[in-house]
Design a protein around this motif. Structure first.
Motif, PDB file in Angstrom:
ATOM      1  N   LEU A 260       1.804   1.036  -4.260  1.00 25.34           N
ATOM      2  CA  LEU A 260       0.720   1.816  -4.856  1.00 25.34           C
ATOM      3  C   LEU A 260       1.013   3.300  -4.692  1.00 25.34           C
ATOM      4  N   THR A 261       0.588   4.104  -5.657  1.00 22.49           N
ATOM      5  CA  THR A 261       0.827   5.548  -5.592  1.00 22.49           C
ATOM      6  C   THR A 261      -0.197   6.237  -4.698  1.00 22.49           C
ATOM      7  N   ARG A 262      -1.372   5.623  -4.534  1.00 22.94           N
ATOM      8  CA  ARG A 262      -2.411   6.179  -3.666  1.00 22.94           C
ATOM      9  C   ARG A 262      -2.766   5.164  -2.603  1.00 22.94           C
TER      10      ARG A 262
ATOM     11  N   ASN B  48       0.854  -1.176   0.000  1.00 20.40           N
ATOM     12  CA  ASN B  48       0.000   0.000   0.000  1.00 20.40           C
ATOM     13  C   ASN B  48       0.899   1.237   0.000  1.00 20.40           C
TER      14      ASN B  48
ATOM     15  N   VAL C  10      -4.903   2.797  -0.304  1.00 16.70           N
ATOM     16  CA  VAL C  10      -6.144   2.058  -0.461  1.00 16.70           C
ATOM     17  C   VAL C  10      -6.569   1.573   0.921  1.00 16.70           C
TER      18      VAL C  10
ATOM     19  N   SER D 296      -0.212   1.628 -15.904  1.00 12.46           N
ATOM     20  CA  SER D 296      -1.343   2.542 -15.732  1.00 12.46           C
ATOM     21  C   SER D 296      -1.036   3.652 -14.727  1.00 12.46           C
ATOM     22  N   GLY D 297       0.142   3.626 -14.109  1.00 16.31           N
ATOM     23  CA  GLY D 297       0.531   4.668 -13.175  1.00 16.31           C
ATOM     24  C   GLY D 297      -0.021   4.481 -11.775  1.00 16.31           C
ATOM     25  N   LYS D 298      -0.595   3.338 -11.486  1.00 18.35           N
ATOM     26  CA  LYS D 298      -1.175   3.089 -10.166  1.00 18.35           C
ATOM     27  C   LYS D 298      -0.151   2.581  -9.162  1.00 18.35           C
ATOM     28  N   ALA D 299       1.012   2.143  -9.643  1.00 18.01           N
ATOM     29  CA  ALA D 299       2.050   1.632  -8.751  1.00 18.01           C
ATOM     30  C   ALA D 299       3.420   1.978  -9.308  1.00 18.01           C
ATOM     31  N   THR D 300       4.386   2.003  -8.393  1.00 13.37           N
ATOM     32  CA  THR D 300       5.771   2.226  -8.783  1.00 13.37           C
ATOM     33  C   THR D 300       6.609   1.024  -8.355  1.00 13.37           C
TER      34      THR D 300
ATOM     35  N   LEU E 100      -0.362  -2.587 -13.402  1.00 11.50           N
ATOM     36  CA  LEU E 100      -0.412  -1.511 -12.400  1.00 11.50           C
ATOM     37  C   LEU E 100       0.658  -0.456 -12.658  1.00 11.50           C
TER      38      LEU E 100
END
Length: 166
Positions: free
Chosen positions: A59-61, A11, A63, A31-35, A28
């Motif tokens: 994850l970049t944001r 997370n 959850v 799509s830019g949702k994770a690094t 992920l």
């Protein structure tokens, strides 16, 4: 060496969430949702993109994860919890056994299931430990924390250990 097939997903707060397939991990990241936090040095190639093979993602944001219910015991997870050692003789385990037999009202839950070798499992059959004069060397418990997270994964990546501290 083959490309890792599983990736640890963290997370945004750096707590472990789950283990995802390589395909999901690449999705992920793209799509830019994770690094990618950890890579093993190998590269994944597509027609227009080169991407390091991810071993650990973040994850970049953040959850929000609701409180998880414990997973029911399976043959694989019980054997992994008990390190493939027979609870009765200490030998190599290849089956699971209900300490309090199901035929006598025992439940299929973590506290009642242990790893056993085929010989001990057959000798015990549907009897109680007291009837045989046997004792367990430990109290079977429900796996908690990081061990429960990777319980279904056959081989844990060494790079995950830094992120799975309890």
């Amino acid at each position: 060496m083959p490309v890792p097939r599983r990736t640890l997903l963290l997370n945004a707060s750096m707590e472990p969430l789950c283990v995802v397939s390589l395909r999901r991990a690449v999705s992920l990241v793209m799509s830019g949702k994770a690094t990618i936090l950890e890579s093993d040095g190998r590269l994944l190639h597509s027609e227009r993109t080169v991407l390091p093979a991810p071993v650990v993602l973040c994850l970049t944001r953040y959850v929000h994860v609701p409180v998880r219910r414990p997973q029911p015991p399976t043959r694989r997870t019980v054997l992994q919890r008990d390190s493939y050692c027979c609870a009765y003789c200490g030998g190599s385990a290849d089956t699971v056994d209900h300490v309090h037999p199901r035929s006598r009202g025992g439940l299929h839950e973590w506290a009642n299931v242990v790893a056993a070798c085929a010989r001990c499992n057959h000798r015990k059959a549907d009897r109680l430990l007291a009837e045989l004069g046997w004792e367990l060397g430990y109290v079977p418990r429900t796996p908690r924390g990081p061990s429960a997270l990777v319980a279904g994964v056959l081989a844990m990546e060494p790079a995950w250990s830094a992120y799975l501290v309890a």
